[in-house]
Design an enzyme around this catalytic site. Sequence first.
Site, PDB file in Angstrom:
ATOM      1  N   THR A 159       0.839  -1.215   0.000  1.00  0.00           N
ATOM      2  CA  THR A 159       0.000   0.000   0.000  1.00  0.00           C
ATOM      3  C   THR A 159       0.868   1.258   0.000  1.00  0.00           C
ATOM      4  OG1 THR A 159      -1.810  -1.142   1.094  1.00  0.00           O
ATOM      5  CG2 THR A 159      -1.770   1.251   1.304  1.00  0.00           C
ATOM      6  N   LYS A 256      -1.030  -0.991  -4.294  1.00  0.00           N
ATOM      7  CA  LYS A 256      -2.380  -0.475  -4.013  1.00  0.00           C
ATOM      8  C   LYS A 256      -2.318   1.001  -3.620  1.00  0.00           C
ATOM      9  CE  LYS A 256      -6.221  -1.324  -0.744  1.00  0.00           C
ATOM     10  NZ  LYS A 256      -6.101  -0.300   0.299  1.00  0.00           N
ATOM     11  N   HIS A 280      -8.384   4.575  -1.291  1.00  0.00           N
ATOM     12  CA  HIS A 280      -8.444   4.061   0.086  1.00  0.00           C
ATOM     13  C   HIS A 280      -9.849   4.276   0.673  1.00  0.00           C
ATOM     14  CE1 HIS A 280      -5.248   2.774   3.118  1.00  0.00           C
ATOM     15  NE2 HIS A 280      -6.290   2.867   3.908  1.00  0.00           N
TER      16      HIS A 280
HETATM   17  C1  FMN Z   1     -11.871   0.283   8.531  1.00  0.00           C
HETATM   18  C2  FMN Z   1     -10.906   0.270   7.378  1.00  0.00           C
HETATM   19  C3  FMN Z   1      -9.593  -0.130   7.567  1.00  0.00           C
HETATM   20  C4  FMN Z   1      -8.695  -0.164   6.497  1.00  0.00           C
HETATM   21  N1  FMN Z   1      -7.413  -0.618   6.696  1.00  0.00           N
HETATM   22  C5  FMN Z   1      -6.573  -0.739   5.623  1.00  0.00           C
HETATM   23  C6  FMN Z   1      -5.278  -1.312   5.785  1.00  0.00           C
HETATM   24  O1  FMN Z   1      -4.875  -1.714   6.876  1.00  0.00           O
HETATM   25  N2  FMN Z   1      -4.485  -1.386   4.686  1.00  0.00           N
HETATM   26  C7  FMN Z   1      -4.897  -0.948   3.447  1.00  0.00           C
HETATM   27  O2  FMN Z   1      -4.147  -1.054   2.477  1.00  0.00           O
HETATM   28  N3  FMN Z   1      -6.118  -0.405   3.283  1.00  0.00           N
HETATM   29  C8  FMN Z   1      -6.960  -0.310   4.326  1.00  0.00           C
HETATM   30  N4  FMN Z   1      -8.222   0.198   4.150  1.00  0.00           N
HETATM   31  C9  FMN Z   1      -8.668   0.573   2.791  1.00  0.00           C
HETATM   32  C10 FMN Z   1      -9.312  -0.640   2.105  1.00  0.00           C
HETATM   33  O3  FMN Z   1      -8.369  -1.649   1.871  1.00  0.00           O
HETATM   34  C11 FMN Z   1      -9.958  -0.256   0.776  1.00  0.00           C
HETATM   35  O4  FMN Z   1      -9.019   0.403  -0.042  1.00  0.00           O
HETATM   36  C12 FMN Z   1     -11.185   0.636   0.961  1.00  0.00           C
HETATM   37  O5  FMN Z   1     -11.907   0.244   2.102  1.00  0.00           O
HETATM   38  C13 FMN Z   1     -12.086   0.537  -0.266  1.00  0.00           C
HETATM   39  O6  FMN Z   1     -13.171   1.398  -0.146  1.00  0.00           O
HETATM   40  P1  FMN Z   1     -14.606   0.964   0.416  1.00  0.00           P
HETATM   41  O7  FMN Z   1     -14.470   0.866   1.896  1.00  0.00           O
HETATM   42  O8  FMN Z   1     -15.483   2.071  -0.006  1.00  0.00           O
HETATM   43  O9  FMN Z   1     -14.942  -0.384  -0.208  1.00  0.00           O
HETATM   44  C14 FMN Z   1      -9.117   0.250   5.216  1.00  0.00           C
HETATM   45  C15 FMN Z   1     -10.452   0.654   5.032  1.00  0.00           C
HETATM   46  C16 FMN Z   1     -11.339   0.663   6.093  1.00  0.00           C
HETATM   47  C17 FMN Z   1     -12.770   1.064   5.840  1.00  0.00           C
END
Ligand code: FMN
Length: 380
Positions: A159, A256, A280
């Site tokens: 990421t 990502k 994200h």
């Molecule tokens: C509660 C939460 C925690 C997340 N933690 C991470 C993480 O640890 N690493 C990461 O690459 N993305 C993280 N993300 C981003 C998600 O991987 C993803 O890109 C994003 O949730 C996609 O959008 P959406 O929630 O609208 O489906 C997180 C998202 C949320 C909602």
Amino acid sequence: MTSLSQIQCLEDFKRLAKRKLPGFAFDYIEEGCNDDCAIRRNRRVLDEVLLEPHYLTSYREPDTQVNLFGKAYASPFGIAPLGLSGLIWPNASIMHARGAKQANIPFVLSTVATISIEQAAKEAGDNFWFQLYPPADRGICIDLMQRAWQSGCRNLVVTLDVPTPSRRIKAIKSGLSVPPKVSVSNVLQAACRPHWSMATLKQGMPEFANLTPYMGDAANNMQDAANFIRTTMRDVVDLHYLQWIREHWQGNLIVKGVLGVADAKDLALLQVDGLVVSNHGGRQLDAAASPLEVLTDIKQLVAEDLLLMADSGIASGVDVARYLAMGAEAVLLGRGFMYAVAAKQQIGVHHYIELLQIELQQVLSQLHCNDVQSLIKHLG
Ligand SMILES: Cc1cc2nc3c(=O)[nH]c(=O)nc-3n(C[C@H](O)[C@H](O)[C@H](O)COP(=O)(O)O)c2cc1C
């Protein structure tokens, strides 16, 4: 008690999750950053994507399978990396891993999830992908990659888009940070959600299971653990660091958080294997483009060389179809899977996957589109 038949879309899961979770935990999922402009933009841009039916063409039962990095998956969507998952429900990531394994979709474990690489691999088998936040300590980075590889993981997702913590206003006010602030308000919120509180008390405080082996005594104290994560785990992921990861990771390397043509070009030159075009979920940069706004340009530039995935804002099977019609080969969903766990735990995860599959099948049938790879011909 809400029965599964009463849960037919993401909003239903979200409403129930709100009733089950203390406010600070619900906000942790829902919030974007700053003024939540990027979240609203993600939805607005998705709603503008229209799909055109070809009713007069021959039609058969649609095929939703995709091949990603040499493995066939049943559906073109997977579970995005989700940090601090145990805050939402104890063992949330185990539930995600099991759901993904059963449905044969990708499950991406976050570096900062609350189960370990080894547990995730045991539960998800070869559906397990690992997301890496590259640590400042290269020794730890190597060790995390080796653990993933030895556990059978072949897809590493690095990421890019968290060079700095973002400003999440509700989280700042509620003290949801590492270490968490135990305020009167948070305790009251938890007390009003006995199911969540009992489950959490039984399991104990969630910990960053992937990182505890490197923490030594710091693992025993939240303040020390917080300092450890701040200093050891954070580094700027620039081209040099990625080059180094490329040299040390022999599996598929997926980056990502890409949102621009310039970065995509550099990454193609670096010979990464895939990109996740993502903002994200609107959680990092409030002035970010929606991934859909940049997907076409990035695809034109790199489609020959690498596999293009995307995420952000996807709620339904129709949204999955929209992203695929715009050029993504597969997508990830984050919040939806958090709400599903909060609302109904393990059966919530299975049910959400099933709803997405039903919705995707329905939209393909409606369009007279025989397989997900052909969705691109249906962009209206
Ligand atoms: C509660 C939460 C925690 C997340 N933690 C991470 C993480 O640890 N690493 C990461 O690459 N993305 C993280 N993300 C981003 C998600 O991987 C993803 O890109 C994003 O949730 C996609 O959008 P959406 O929630 O609208 O489906 C997180 C998202 C949320 C909602």
